[in-house]
Scaffold this active site. Structure first.
Site, PDB file in Angstrom:
ATOM      1  N   CYS A 127       0.809  -1.226   0.000  1.00  0.00           N
ATOM      2  CA  CYS A 127       0.000   0.000   0.000  1.00  0.00           C
ATOM      3  C   CYS A 127       0.841   1.275   0.000  1.00  0.00           C
ATOM      4  O   CYS A 127       0.318   2.372  -0.186  1.00  0.00           O
ATOM      5  CB  CYS A 127      -0.964  -0.007   1.175  1.00  0.00           C
ATOM      6  SG  CYS A 127      -2.106  -1.397   1.113  1.00  0.00           S
ATOM      7  N   HIS A 266      -2.915   7.239   2.805  1.00  0.00           N
ATOM      8  CA  HIS A 266      -3.485   5.943   2.425  1.00  0.00           C
ATOM      9  C   HIS A 266      -4.818   5.680   3.128  1.00  0.00           C
ATOM     10  O   HIS A 266      -4.916   5.793   4.350  1.00  0.00           O
ATOM     11  CB  HIS A 266      -2.471   4.849   2.773  1.00  0.00           C
ATOM     12  CG  HIS A 266      -2.986   3.479   2.533  1.00  0.00           C
ATOM     13  ND1 HIS A 266      -3.684   3.130   1.404  1.00  0.00           N
ATOM     14  CD2 HIS A 266      -2.921   2.349   3.297  1.00  0.00           C
ATOM     15  CE1 HIS A 266      -4.016   1.856   1.475  1.00  0.00           C
ATOM     16  NE2 HIS A 266      -3.571   1.364   2.615  1.00  0.00           N
ATOM     17  N   ASN A 296     -10.086   0.156   0.571  1.00  0.00           N
ATOM     18  CA  ASN A 296      -8.619   0.221   0.531  1.00  0.00           C
ATOM     19  C   ASN A 296      -8.169  -0.308  -0.836  1.00  0.00           C
ATOM     20  O   ASN A 296      -8.301  -1.501  -1.107  1.00  0.00           O
ATOM     21  CB  ASN A 296      -8.047  -0.635   1.673  1.00  0.00           C
ATOM     22  CG  ASN A 296      -6.524  -0.667   1.679  1.00  0.00           C
ATOM     23  OD1 ASN A 296      -5.878  -0.318   0.694  1.00  0.00           O
ATOM     24  ND2 ASN A 296      -5.943  -1.110   2.786  1.00  0.00           N
TER      25      ASN A 296
HETATM   26  N1  COA Z   1     -17.517  -8.321  10.121  1.00  0.00           N
HETATM   27  C1  COA Z   1     -17.777  -8.714  11.373  1.00  0.00           C
HETATM   28  N2  COA Z   1     -16.806  -9.004  12.273  1.00  0.00           N
HETATM   29  C2  COA Z   1     -15.548  -8.895  11.843  1.00  0.00           C
HETATM   30  C3  COA Z   1     -15.192  -8.501  10.526  1.00  0.00           C
HETATM   31  C4  COA Z   1     -16.256  -8.219   9.654  1.00  0.00           C
HETATM   32  N3  COA Z   1     -16.057  -7.826   8.390  1.00  0.00           N
HETATM   33  N4  COA Z   1     -13.851  -8.467  10.426  1.00  0.00           N
HETATM   34  C5  COA Z   1     -13.359  -8.833  11.616  1.00  0.00           C
HETATM   35  N5  COA Z   1     -14.381  -9.106  12.453  1.00  0.00           N
HETATM   36  C6  COA Z   1     -14.339  -9.571  13.819  1.00  0.00           C
HETATM   37  C7  COA Z   1     -13.058 -10.284  14.173  1.00  0.00           C
HETATM   38  O1  COA Z   1     -13.108 -11.622  13.704  1.00  0.00           O
HETATM   39  C8  COA Z   1     -13.064 -10.213  15.679  1.00  0.00           C
HETATM   40  O2  COA Z   1     -13.876 -11.241  16.154  1.00  0.00           O
HETATM   41  P1  COA Z   1     -13.437 -12.066  17.465  1.00  0.00           P
HETATM   42  O3  COA Z   1     -13.332 -11.030  18.543  1.00  0.00           O
HETATM   43  O4  COA Z   1     -14.541 -13.034  17.633  1.00  0.00           O
HETATM   44  O5  COA Z   1     -12.114 -12.679  17.126  1.00  0.00           O
HETATM   45  C9  COA Z   1     -13.785  -8.878  15.945  1.00  0.00           C
HETATM   46  O6  COA Z   1     -14.392  -8.489  14.721  1.00  0.00           O
HETATM   47  C10 COA Z   1     -12.877  -7.791  16.407  1.00  0.00           C
HETATM   48  O7  COA Z   1     -11.707  -7.861  15.606  1.00  0.00           O
HETATM   49  P2  COA Z   1     -10.713  -6.670  15.549  1.00  0.00           P
HETATM   50  O8  COA Z   1      -9.557  -7.043  14.707  1.00  0.00           O
HETATM   51  O9  COA Z   1     -10.490  -6.144  16.933  1.00  0.00           O
HETATM   52  O10 COA Z   1     -11.643  -5.660  14.792  1.00  0.00           O
HETATM   53  P3  COA Z   1     -11.244  -4.242  14.389  1.00  0.00           P
HETATM   54  O11 COA Z   1     -12.204  -3.294  14.940  1.00  0.00           O
HETATM   55  O12 COA Z   1      -9.783  -4.011  14.606  1.00  0.00           O
HETATM   56  O13 COA Z   1     -11.456  -4.286  12.796  1.00  0.00           O
HETATM   57  C11 COA Z   1     -10.138  -4.562  10.856  1.00  0.00           C
HETATM   58  C12 COA Z   1     -10.835  -5.268  11.989  1.00  0.00           C
HETATM   59  C13 COA Z   1      -9.530  -5.615   9.938  1.00  0.00           C
HETATM   60  C14 COA Z   1     -11.154  -3.743  10.100  1.00  0.00           C
HETATM   61  C15 COA Z   1      -9.047  -3.653  11.455  1.00  0.00           C
HETATM   62  O14 COA Z   1      -8.222  -4.394  12.310  1.00  0.00           O
HETATM   63  C16 COA Z   1      -8.214  -2.971  10.426  1.00  0.00           C
HETATM   64  O15 COA Z   1      -8.688  -2.127   9.681  1.00  0.00           O
HETATM   65  N6  COA Z   1      -6.900  -3.269  10.406  1.00  0.00           N
HETATM   66  C17 COA Z   1      -5.991  -2.671   9.465  1.00  0.00           C
HETATM   67  C18 COA Z   1      -6.181  -3.332   8.150  1.00  0.00           C
HETATM   68  C19 COA Z   1      -5.416  -2.643   7.082  1.00  0.00           C
HETATM   69  O16 COA Z   1      -5.440  -1.469   6.993  1.00  0.00           O
HETATM   70  N7  COA Z   1      -4.736  -3.440   6.278  1.00  0.00           N
HETATM   71  C20 COA Z   1      -3.996  -2.971   5.180  1.00  0.00           C
HETATM   72  C21 COA Z   1      -2.812  -2.257   5.637  1.00  0.00           C
HETATM   73  S1  COA Z   1      -2.252  -1.174   4.464  1.00  0.00           S
END
Ligand code: COA
Length: 345
Positions: A127, A266, A296
Site C-alpha cells: 500500500c 493511504h 482500501n
Molecule cells: N464483520 C464482522 N466481524 C468482523 C469482521 C467483519 N467484516 N472483520 C473482523 N471481524 C471480527 C473479528 O473476527 C473479531 O472477532 P473475534 O473477537 O470473535 O475474534 C472482531 O471483529 C474484532 O476484531 P478486531 O480485529 O479487533 O476488529 P477491528 O475493529 O480491529 O477491525 C479490521 C478489523 C480488519 C477492520 C481492522 O483491524 C483494520 O482495519 N486493520 C488494518 C487493516 C489494514 O489497513 N490493512 C492494510 C494495511 S495497508
C-alpha cells in the site's frame, strides 16, 4: 496521544530542473460496484459493522478476465492527457497484484499506452507503492535519466482476497491512479518536496501472501494463495508509522504541521485516518477521505484520494499538501507539495 510539533530543518536548496513536478493526474475504477450488503449476504458480517469499523460503504471490483494492467493503462492514459503530453521517458508501476509473477507488468502497460521502448519497471511496496513509485520517478528526474515519468499505482486485491475471509473481503477494492512527473523548479506549484521512506522487515509476516514465491512455490492449502493480515497489529502500526513519517518529511521540508492544508494519506480504514489525525494533533477535517466509496485500493489509494478531493473542490491549487502511506513490508513513506493547477481526468 499527540506527537510534539515538528521543529523544521532549514530547507536544502535544489538546483532548477532537478525537481519532479506533478503535472497530470488520471484515475480509473472498474465499473462493477460491490456494496457492503453484497458481502454480508455471503459472509458473517453486516453493513453496520463494516461502516462502523472501517468507514467503507462500497468498493469497485474487476470482472473475471480484467487484470491490473487493464486498470493501469486506463489511468495512465488519463494522466498523460491531463498533463497534455503523449511522451514520457519512463513508466513506474506500483502494484502488489501484477498480471503475472514474471515479467513485470509495467513494460506491457507502457506498450499498450503507446510508449514503446521507454524504461518500465514495477515497484512492490504494497500500500506504500505509490509513494515509493513517485520517489523512484523523482529520483530518475533528479539523476537526469528522465525528463518525464509516468507513475501508476494499480491493484486488483479482489484477485488475491480470500472469498471466505470477512476481514479482508470487507476492506479491499480495486482501482488505479497515475501521475505524470516532469523536470522543473523546486519553487513551482506541484514540485515534490523531500521524501521520507522507510521499512521494517521484522514485521514482514503481518501482511503477506504466504505462497507463490521462491520461499513456498506451491500452496499447501487454498488459503496460502490469498492475502493475509494481522488486522489489530497492522492497525496500530499504520497509525504510528504514518504519523511518524509525516513528522519526518515535514522536518526535512522545513515545514510545520500547521503549514499543511490537506493530508492525503493511504485510505486503509477511516479509524486509522482519525488515529493519525489525533496522534499529530491535527483536525480530522484536514484529512482527505474517499474510503467510503472505494475501500482500501492499495497502491491506487493515494492518487484516487487526490483525484476525488480535487473533484469535490477540497483540494485546490496553491494548498500545502502532505502525501503519505503505510503498507506491507512493512513499508511507509511521505512527501509534500503545493498543489498544482491541473485538470484531473
Ligand atoms: N464483520 C464482522 N466481524 C468482523 C469482521 C467483519 N467484516 N472483520 C473482523 N471481524 C471480527 C473479528 O473476527 C473479531 O472477532 P473475534 O473477537 O470473535 O475474534 C472482531 O471483529 C474484532 O476484531 P478486531 O480485529 O479487533 O476488529 P477491528 O475493529 O480491529 O477491525 C479490521 C478489523 C480488519 C477492520 C481492522 O483491524 C483494520 O482495519 N486493520 C488494518 C487493516 C489494514 O489497513 N490493512 C492494510 C494495511 S495497508
Amino acid at each position: 496521544m499527540t506527537l510534539a510539533e515538528v521543529v523544521p530543518f532549514p530547507r536544502v536548496p535544489q538546483p532548477d530542473g532537478s525537481a519532479a513536478v506533478l503535472c497530470g493526474l488520471g484515475t480509473w475504477l472498474p465499473p462493477r460496484v460491490v456494496p457492503n450488503a453484497e458481502i454480508s449476504r455471503r459472509l458473517d458480517t453486516s453493513d453496520d459493522w463494516i461502516r462502523a469499523r472501517t468507514g467503507i460503504r462500497q468498493r469497485h471490483v474487476v470482472e473475471p478476465g480484467m487484470c491490473t494492467s487493464d486498470l493501469a493503462v486506463e489511468a495512465g492514459m488519463r494522466a498523460l492527457k491531463s498533463a497534455d503530453t503523449d511522451h514520457v521517458d519512463a513508466v513506474v508501476l506500483a502494484t502488489t497484484t501484477p498480471d503475472r509473477p514474471c515479467p513485470a507488468t509495467a513494460p506491457d502497460v507502457a506498450h499498450r499506452i503507446g510508449l514503446d521502448r521507454v524504461a518500465a519497471f514495477d515497484v512492490n511496496a504494497v500500500c506504500t507503492g505509490f509513494l515509493y513509485g513517485m520517489a523512484s520517478g523523482a529520483g530518475l528526474i533528479a539523476a537526469g535519466v528522465a525528463e518525464r515519468v509516468l507513475v501508476i499505482g494499480a491493484d486488483t486485491f479482489s484477485t488475491i482476497t480470500d472469498p471466505d475471509c470477512r476481514a479482508t473481503a470487507a476492506i479491499f477494492g480495486d482501482g488505479a491512479g497515475a501521475v505524470v512527473l516532469r523536470a522543473g523548479s523546486p519553487h513551482e506549484l506541484g514540485a515534490l518536496g523531500p521524501f521520507d521512506l522507510g521499512s521494517d522487515g521484522a514485521d514482514a509476516d503481518l501482511i503477506m501472501v504466504p505462497a507463490g514465491g521462491s520461499r513456498r512455490r506451491t500452496p499447501a492449502s487454498d488459503a496460502e494463495r490469498y492475502f493475509t493480515m494481522a488486522g489489530k497489529a497492522v492497525f496500530r502500526k499504520a497509525i504510528f508509522q504514518m504519523a511518524g513519517s509525516a513528522q519526518s518529511v515535514l522536518r526535512k521540508a522545513g515545514l510545520r504541521l500547521r503549514d499543511v492544508d490537506k493530508f492525503v494519506i493511504h485510505q486503509a480504514n477511516a479509524r486509522i485516518l482519525n488515529g493519525v489525525a489525533d496522534m499529530l494533533g491535527q483536525p480530522a477535517g484536514k484529512f482527505v477521505r474517499n474510503i467510503e466509496q472505494v475501500g482500501n485500493t492499495a497502491a491506487a489509494s493515494v492518487p484516487l484520494a487526490m483525484s476525488s478531493a480535487c473533484e469535490s473542490g477540497e483540494l485546490r491549487a496553491g494548498q500545502q499538501v502532505l502525501l503519505g502511506a503505510f503498507g506491507g513490508g512493512l513499508t511507509w513513506g511521505s512527501t509534500v507539495l503545493r498543489w498544482p493547477a491541473i485538470e484531473i481526468l
